[in-house]
Design an enzyme around this catalytic site. Sequence first.
Site, PDB file in Angstrom:
ATOM      1  N   ASP A 250      -0.391 -19.895   9.502  1.00 55.06           N
ATOM      2  CA  ASP A 250       0.807 -20.155  10.295  1.00 55.06           C
ATOM      3  C   ASP A 250       1.618 -21.190   9.523  1.00 55.06           C
ATOM      4  OD1 ASP A 250       2.768 -20.285  12.211  1.00 55.06           O
ATOM      5  OD2 ASP A 250       1.408 -20.463  13.912  1.00 55.06           O
TER       6      ASP A 250
HETATM    7  C1  BGC Z   1       4.743 -19.774  14.828  1.00 55.15           C
HETATM    8  C2  BGC Z   1       4.445 -18.392  14.310  1.00 55.15           C
HETATM    9  C3  BGC Z   1       5.619 -17.875  13.529  1.00 55.15           C
HETATM   10  C4  BGC Z   1       5.957 -18.845  12.417  1.00 55.15           C
HETATM   11  C5  BGC Z   1       7.121 -18.410  11.570  1.00 55.15           C
HETATM   12  C6  BGC Z   1       5.244 -20.687  13.741  1.00 55.15           C
HETATM   13  O1  BGC Z   1       5.699 -21.882  14.269  1.00 55.15           O
HETATM   14  O2  BGC Z   1       3.593 -20.311  15.434  1.00 55.15           O
HETATM   15  O3  BGC Z   1       4.151 -17.525  15.381  1.00 55.15           O
HETATM   16  O4  BGC Z   1       5.339 -16.602  13.026  1.00 55.15           O
HETATM   17  O5  BGC Z   1       6.274 -20.103  12.997  1.00 55.15           O
HETATM   18  O6  BGC Z   1       8.304 -18.484  12.263  1.00 55.15           O
END
Ligand code: BGC
Length: 718
Positions: A250
């Site tokens: 993530d």
């Molecule tokens: C989120 C993810 C997301 C990523 C990219 C993160 O803060 O938890 O679900 O895909 O950001 O935007």
Amino acid sequence: MTQPWMNTALSADERADLLVAQLTLDDMISLVHGPMPALCNPPPEDAAMGAGYILGIPRLGIPPLNETDASLGIANPRRVRAGDGATGLPSGLALASSWDIDLAYEAGAMVGSEARDKGFNVLLGGGANLTREPRCGRNFEYLGEDPLLAGKLAGAGIKGAQSNQIVCTLKHFALNDQETCRHVVDARIDEAALRESDLLAFQIAIEDGDPGSIMCAYNKVNGEWAGENEFLLTQVLKKDWGYRGWVMSDWGAVHSTAKAVMAGLDQESGEQLDKQVYFGAPLKAAVEDGEVPFERLTDMVHRILRSLFLHGVFDAPAERRETDYAANGEVALKAAEHGIVLLKNQNSVLPISRKARRIAVIGGHADQGVLSGGGSSQVIPVGAPGLELEVGGVAGAFVKVTYHSSSPLRAMEAEAPQTQFMFNDGSDPAAAADLARTCDLAIVFATQWATEAEDLPSLSLPDDQDALISSVARANSRTIVVLETGTPVVMPWLDQVAGVLQAWYSGTRGGEAISRVLFGEVNPSGRLPISFPRSVEDLVRPEIPGLIFGPPIEGQTLPTTRPDVQQHKGRFSVEHPEGADVGYRWYDRQGSTPLFPFGFGLSYTDFAYSALALTGGETITAKFEVTNTGTRQGIETAQVYARVAGGSRLIGWARVSLKAGESRHVTVTADPRLLATYDLGVPGWRIAPGAVEVTIGPDAQRASLAGSVVLAESLIAP
Ligand code: BGC
């Protein structure tokens, strides 16, 4: 052939092997980390400007990876692609309320096609985390509280998305069940319980959807960051389940180089959000000095390339095309219609009679549109949004409260031109009540905005909307509440109102869907994928661990939670005593009754069940008949539950569309893992021999049919 890995007659593994053999160490390092293109100055020329980007290698024909959030449509949360809207699906909980696997596929296929249109080849969606905390700010992105339902729908959505020759990710692996302190919290749970619940949802989604990539979670699980958790990434995912794709982090979830790599993380995403680019120069150095074996780096790259070959990214490069928003909007409309749940319908106040002369429509900005949830999944509407409101709090820095422009009021006006609709914004309960008193019927639109990165401070509707509803209901006994919420809310006014429709966040065409259900063009068929508690006292954790409220911000009425990350310094843990008994299973164990049970939802027609025949042995097969005993077509979701290890579990369901008077024989066969407990001593799933009680009915608490069946002892691999 100058590039033999482009030979489509070879397997994805063979093609990846051929290509890996051409890569230099620097090539390999470059494939295992990448930035958020919007934070690059200047952004890479071939970036499609989504959340993530991995440099391509033109010399070898390796395309750049253009990654976009896509849980509910192609997201554009910070509007980095100025003016680029997309089709917004209803929320994950709405989709899950359909219990419709084919619809999940169709929705995924639609989103995947829009991804291609916009030049993306990796989708960062969908989520299969189970709802353990009803106030979690991200529940609306997920698929509810049951591993079978969430796993099946997530798998179908991924399969649909990947039918566009792109890769889809499954996230957030695992146990990211609260947003409060998500960057520091250590979620602690017994291994067997984890395998029987959240991990089972992921396992089923992977089996059905074969996602090219898995995204790790932010939190720790049993003491280790999800992104450097060898148990999760290597033991469970890659060894036990034989997963062959790649694990991406993530955004801002990487904390080390060698430890993360050796635990099974294959790629660092959104690298500017980490303390350093762990998988850049530090990884190269770690490989050069032998701390990370070269074979492990090769494995990381092989996994990435294999998924790209397998799902068609090399053979059908994403290229920008015009999007057919009209056709895609039809998918969003269908999903919204099937996801709306009728919770109360006293004296058949719904569907609304065509004879109604004057209807009060109150609150919720129903004259302007339908609410959507905030965070990285935020879809920006095509054309002008219905409405945008500023927010404060943690989320305020990058998100606005966004309404899709599909106004329920305008849709109702079009639906019932002979009726006079009177709108009141709901800001003054007395004025709203005065209007309601003069009308045949009053519809109150109640909203609750939820967003990633924050949990909701309570289970109550914000901004005194409970008082508004009570005031209107006192003035007009024919009051209907339409809930546009991200998650369950408590309903202190439930006895005072005649009807309640749970419309969730209903997406691009939500206003029309709500109107069509209210007026009976569509017979509601949604079923709750999540229990609705009576109060926070019903919950496993009445207080959200780590939730701290910040000082109010002037002029702001939205909830602001201020998780004080520093205070916890990574030593903050949340126990999960509920174990595998998430949601309805917890209520069942406690012997308590929620406000509305899992699986619940009314229809404008009635159904009866008969002719149950059960077969046991290695699994359970239930055969029975469902009859539409009412006067109009409707869809019944017949749910099969078994009592395993002393608790109730959904083991399957059948969704049947029946004309008035029509009957259908259905057969439901359980996934045997749902009849087993996870035995660490084996290790694997163990079905205990003996009799099992089975109930079949319209929700987790009503049994229309019941029987018992004998299971044989058996062991199933992890
Ligand atoms: C989120 C993810 C997301 C990523 C990219 C993160 O803060 O938890 O679900 O895909 O950001 O935007």
